[in-house]
Enzyme design. Structure first.
Site, PDB file in Angstrom:
ATOM      1  N   ASP A 110     123.191 -57.928  46.693  1.00  0.00           N
ATOM      2  CA  ASP A 110     124.237 -57.554  45.741  1.00  0.00           C
ATOM      3  C   ASP A 110     124.086 -58.237  44.393  1.00  0.00           C
ATOM      4  O   ASP A 110     124.758 -57.860  43.430  1.00  0.00           O
ATOM      5  CB  ASP A 110     125.612 -57.883  46.321  1.00  0.00           C
ATOM      6  N   LYS A 155     133.949 -61.577  49.841  1.00  0.00           N
ATOM      7  CA  LYS A 155     134.357 -60.234  50.265  1.00  0.00           C
ATOM      8  C   LYS A 155     133.913 -59.929  51.688  1.00  0.00           C
ATOM      9  O   LYS A 155     134.693 -59.391  52.491  1.00  0.00           O
ATOM     10  CB  LYS A 155     133.789 -59.196  49.286  1.00  0.00           C
TER      11      LYS A 155
END
Length: 452
Positions: free
Chosen positions: A334, A32
């Site tokens: 994350d 991403k």
């Protein structure tokens, strides 16, 4: 996705321990972070760039829509290859409507940087989750460069900014380790005369520096007398178009890796995952816990300034407790939610500290993970900057609860993984947020033999 949408059209799913083990070879979607940057820098380059493997999740598509709104031509071919015709540094056009960032904090913060040195005005809006997330850490340095901001209370969206030309080059020392803040300043520096400089006491993911180098920006990286990393970008340089192959996202691979480690008799291979040293923190942590992970077939995508990629073979393992160094947080920020799941199945007490950043993600990931883990039988204590988790020693969690995602994709996927190592299964109240970063997540789990 609005908060009302998530209530009226939520898609719940139940995840159970399957009779067999997880097995097979899969690939996760493109990274991403790299996908966002590939679109933005291609849109600033001169000529046509080609991007293969772009993550087609909602967050990245929000970036693509924003760049189209400011003049870049972006097209997806039937074979999944994306072509971007750039406008050149300084060539972005005034958007005619508000830029809808959906749930993407990365899109918002990086685009604020990109626009800070352009003579245009833009309004950023987002969904209910994004609108709760503070933007002050980006607003502060960009204001020093001359941009002006009118934000909602607390420095939140909706937010209107006006860029400036010429912007003022600054030297900015990051008060908090943040690749998004660093990248926003470097992107603003592209159309700023002189040298824009960022000092980071703790290294963060370096995709921006690598990709800027590939596009032909003048980047200099060094260490100062205090051994802090110093990144300099020279402004008003023409970027050249390039061909990019986006590697698999380690933050997405994390869920499959942990699933294989905690589901008995599992062995899987996840191909084509970037193991950039600034992103490999979770794999290192799992290895230190006793996880059997073999890194195979190393290669570089995009030359020496590109990304190192591995195929990762992982098998069920007896995990032991861990107390990671807070300095490692940026390399796996994350991935902590699913790391908590691994710790809940490990032997002994794991202590996670230095995780203040997790309180200002899509949700307060410390509190949400603590509450959810307790509801399925884990022994968890919440502390100010992290969690203390007493693992089961490999015994299955009780399960049986329904988990509220709070519009957070990583919460949803973490508890889906936990459900695979539980006696009664786990129900996720809304799986739709997963589309922001990992379209196809459920299908991949099914392909590996998971009980969904």
């Amino acid at each position: 996705m609005s908060s009302s949408d998530s209530v009226s059209a939520a898609v719940s799913m139940r995840f159970d321990a399957a009779p067999g083990a997880l097995s097979g070879t899969v690939e996760v979607p493109g990274d991403k972070s790299i996908s966002h940057r590939a679109l933005m820098l291609s849109a600033l380059a001169v000529g046509r760039s080609r991007v293969e493997g772009l993550l087609e999740g909602e967050d990245v598509l929000a970036t693509a829509a924003a760049m189209r709104a400011m003049g870049a031509r972006i097209e997806r071919e039937a074979d999944g290859i994306w072509h971007i015709d750039g406008v050149g540094v300084g060539g972005l056009l005034q958007p005619q409507t508000a830029l809808d960032m959906g749930n993407s904090g990365t899109s918002t913060r990086l685009l604020m940087g990109l626009l800070a040195s352009h003579d245009l005005t833009a309004t950023f809006v987002g969904d209910a989750s994004l609108s709760k997330r503070p933007m002050g850490r980006v607003i502060d340095p960009l204001s020093q460069m001359g941009a002006e901001f009118t934000a909602s209370p607390g420095g939140r969206l909706p937010l209107t900014m006006r860029g400036t030309v010429p912007a003022v080059p600054i030297t900015y020392r990051l008060p908090v380790a943040s690749a998004q803040v660093k990248s926003a300043i470097l992107l603003a520096g592209l159309n700023t005369p002189g040298i824009t400089r960022v000092i980071e006491p703790i290294p963060t993911r370096d995709h921006s520096e690598r990709m800027l180098t590939g596009f032909g920006a003048h980047i200099n990286i060094s260490n100062n007398a205090d051994d802090e990393r110093v990144i300099e970008v020279e402004g008003e340089v023409e970027l050249r178009s390039m061909n990019i192959k986006v590697p698999g996202d380690p933050s997405s691979a994390a869920f499959l890796l942990v699933a294989a480690l905690i589901v008995p008799n599992s062995i899987i291979t996840v191909r084509n995952v970037t193991m950039n040293p600034t992103r490999a923190g979770l794999v290192t942590l799992l290895e230190n816990m006793g996880g059997k992970i073999i890194r195979k077939n190393p290669r570089f995508l995009g030359g020496e300034s590109g990304e190192i990629v591995y195929d990762l073979q992982v098998m069920h393992s007896v995990l032991t407790a861990i107390e990671p160094d807070p300095a490692a947080v940026p390399s796996m920020v994350d991935e902590f939610p699913v790391a908590f799941v691994a710790a809940a199945l490990a032997q002994g007490r794991s202590v996670f500290r230095g995780l203040h950043e997790l309180r200002v993600k899509e949700s307060d990931r410390i509190t949400v993970m603590a509450d959810g883990l307790r509801s399925i039988g884990a022994r968890v204590e919440e502390i100010e900057d992290g969690l203390v988790i007493d693992g089961t020693g490999g015994e299955a969690l009780e399960g049986g609860a329904t988990i509220a995602t709070h519009l957070d994709h990583r919460i949803a996927m973490s508890f889906a993984v936990a459900g695979l190592a539980s006696r009664k299964g786990v129900t996720i109240d809304d799986m739709r947020p997963v589309a922001t970063s990992f379209p196809g997540f459920v299908d991949l789990l099914r392909a590996l033999g998971a009980g969904v």
